[in-house]
Design an enzyme around this catalytic site. Structure first.
Site, PDB file in Angstrom:
ATOM      1  N   CYS A  10      -4.720  -0.821  -3.757  1.00 15.50           N
ATOM      2  CA  CYS A  10      -4.671   0.547  -3.814  1.00 15.50           C
ATOM      3  C   CYS A  10      -3.321   1.052  -4.123  1.00 15.50           C
ATOM      4  O   CYS A  10      -2.792   2.222  -4.110  1.00 15.50           O
ATOM      5  CB  CYS A  10      -4.721   1.025  -2.149  1.00 15.50           C
ATOM      6  SG  CYS A  10      -5.075  -0.194  -0.998  1.00 15.50           S
ATOM      7  N   ASP A  46      -0.337   0.356  -3.062  1.00 15.30           N
ATOM      8  CA  ASP A  46       0.495   0.531  -2.019  1.00 15.30           C
ATOM      9  C   ASP A  46       1.888  -0.284  -2.180  1.00 15.30           C
ATOM     10  O   ASP A  46       1.780  -1.407  -2.882  1.00 15.30           O
ATOM     11  CB  ASP A  46       0.004  -0.179  -0.678  1.00 15.30           C
ATOM     12  CG  ASP A  46      -1.276   0.749  -0.160  1.00 15.30           C
ATOM     13  OD1 ASP A  46      -1.518   1.699  -0.902  1.00 15.30           O
ATOM     14  OD2 ASP A  46      -1.955   0.271   0.669  1.00 15.30           O
ATOM     15  N   CYS A  48      -2.071   3.738   2.323  1.00 10.30           N
ATOM     16  CA  CYS A  48      -3.128   4.445   3.131  1.00 10.30           C
ATOM     17  C   CYS A  48      -2.704   4.603   4.742  1.00 10.30           C
ATOM     18  O   CYS A  48      -1.806   3.759   4.974  1.00 10.30           O
ATOM     19  CB  CYS A  48      -4.397   3.868   2.806  1.00 10.30           C
ATOM     20  SG  CYS A  48      -4.433   2.161   3.454  1.00 10.30           S
ATOM     21  N   CYS A  73      -4.484  -4.605   4.405  1.00  9.35           N
ATOM     22  CA  CYS A  73      -3.059  -3.722   4.897  1.00  9.35           C
ATOM     23  C   CYS A  73      -2.345  -4.527   5.945  1.00  9.35           C
ATOM     24  O   CYS A  73      -1.212  -4.458   5.936  1.00  9.35           O
ATOM     25  CB  CYS A  73      -3.741  -2.383   5.422  1.00  9.35           C
ATOM     26  SG  CYS A  73      -4.647  -1.226   4.198  1.00  9.35           S
TER      27      CYS A  73
END
Lengths: 175, 258
Positions: free
Chosen positions: A72, A74, A99, A142
């Protein structure tokens, strides 16, 4: 991102995992249409992230873990302040661009590492974080990111200490 | 988008097998990977096993299709049909050996500039869209649903540089594990700074400036991808896709704020 993601990604069964809390019904974001949202703990950490901020990364008592997930795009930074004498983590902070799950995971991670010994925090597993936040399978990476960030921060601190240990000798050599 | 690749990977097995490579070559790419343990950990390279497992299937496939990849129309028997029959207009079943580039009449490669993808996409949908066959047999309606979805996937994948790059790697048998944590400190530090400045700035001038910087960086790394990919340097090609992902992500953030 948080809401659209949640509506599609959370499998109905996952919400049952949070049985003990017994507060499922109160989860925000559960719309009339029955759209599933993230677990309330994710929403809570997303809306009120704990320990957001930065320490001076050049401070010898600070360890910085900087990691990323290409899926993503991140970036997650987790920092620990360690008491030199006891080896205890006295403070922690994070900054995450990602996110909701990534933010919540790192927020939880900072809460969990505070007041613990370094050797203790490196045993924190991503599955524990994921379980605490009831992350859906697609968001497990995550929590993995948060685990890796803790480890990287401890490693950075230890590397710094090893360097400081070396430097007097270097100074002597230079002189 | 990358996730969609699930069913496609099955097609890829067939495609990779159909590609004719001189037998002595296969070990070469694998050697490249083992020599650089750090980055090879970010993806699995399974080309060797991949080829072995599909060898038999690929042969039977090429027999079926007469080597050209084009088959016989299931409805009227016309030869050389591709996706849809030119004579009777029947939608054909999905051929797993067809890759996205062929759907658009392109050679497999990263640089596909100015190829009117959108126009070709629309042309295909005029032939394959499920609405066009609603009165036909259930069988053909199913073909149309699949073909039409395949063409949508193909268009979405090829029309954007990053999905196209990842698809090309996939065709080479390289699965980029995008969920694996990366530790490239230089990139991450840079991204931290960029994302901080995006979130801190509120004036459109600063945001536009960051946006154009990101755009240039995506272009630079897009070129690096092509260069590395063409040379068969898949480590660097994968690294380039990661860079593209990060800069694109930062670009999206500026768009959100503008």
């Amino acid at each position: 991102m948080l809401r659209t993601g949640g509506s599609r990604l959370v499998a109905p069964g996952l919400r049952r995992l949070l049985g003990p809390s017994g507060r499922e019904g109160a989860a925000p974001g559960l719309s009339a249409a029955g759209v599933r949202a993230y677990h309330e703990r994710v929403v809570d950490h997303y809306n009120n992230p704990r320990n957001v901020g930065s320490f001076d990364k050049d401070d010898p008592n600070v360890g910085t873990g900087l990691v990323g997930a290409p899926a993503c795009g991140d970036v997650m930074k987790l920092q620990i302040r360690v008491d030199e004498g006891t080896g205890k983590i006295v403070d922690a902070c994070f900054k995450t661009f990602g996110c909701g799950s990534a933010i919540a995971s790192s927020s939880v991670a900072t809460e969990w590492v505070k007041g613990k010994q370094m050797e203790e925090v490196v045993t924190i597993k991503n599955t524990e974080i994921a379980k605490h936040l009831s992350l859906p399978p697609v968001k497990l990476h995550c929590s993995m990111l948060a685990e890796d960030a803790i480890k990287a921060a401890v490693k950075d601190y230890e590397a710094k200490k090893a360097k400081v240990g070396d430097s007097p000798a270097e100074k002597v050599a230079e002189a | 988008m990358w996730r969609r690749a699930g069913p496609i990977r099955l097609h890829l097995a067939a495609i990779a097998g159909r590609r004719i490579r001189p037998p002595p070559q296969p070990p070469t790419p694998q050697a490249t990977f083992s020599s650089s343990a750090s980055s090879s950990s970010s993806f699995h390279h399974n080309l060797g096993a991949f080829r072995d497992s599909i060898g038999a299937r690929s042969r039977s496939l090429s027999n079926q299709t007469g080597g050209s990849g084009d088959g016989e129309c299931w409805s009227c028997g016309a030869k050389g049909v591709f996706l849809s029959c030119g004579s009777c207009r029947s939608v054909q079943p999905v051929d797993p050996a067809v890759d996205y580039f062929r759907i658009f009449g392109l050679d497999r490669g990263y640089n596909i500039k100015d190829n009117n993808l959108e126009g070709k996409y629309k042309d295909w949908q005029k032939k394959l869209h499920p609405d066009l066959v609603h009165s036909k047999s259930e069988k053909e309606r199913a073909f149309a649903a699949e073909q039409s979805a395949l063409v949508i996937d193909a268009y979405r994948t090829l029309s954007k540089p990053l999905p196209r790059a990842l698809y090309l790697l996939q065709l080479e048998g390289i699965h980029v594990d995008e969920e694996k944590t990366i530790n490239d400190q230089e990139l991450l530090m840079e991204m931290m700074e960029i994302r901080e400045s995006v979130s801190d700035s509120s004036d459109s001038q600063t945001l536009e400036k960051i946006q154009s910087q990101m755009k240039r960086k995506v272009e630079t790394w897009s070129n690096s991808f092509q260069e590395a990919f063409d040379k068969g340097d898949f480590d660097r090609a994968v690294e380039a896709t990661q860079r593209m992902r990060y800069y694109e992500r930062a670009m999206e953030e500026t768009v959100k704020k503008l």
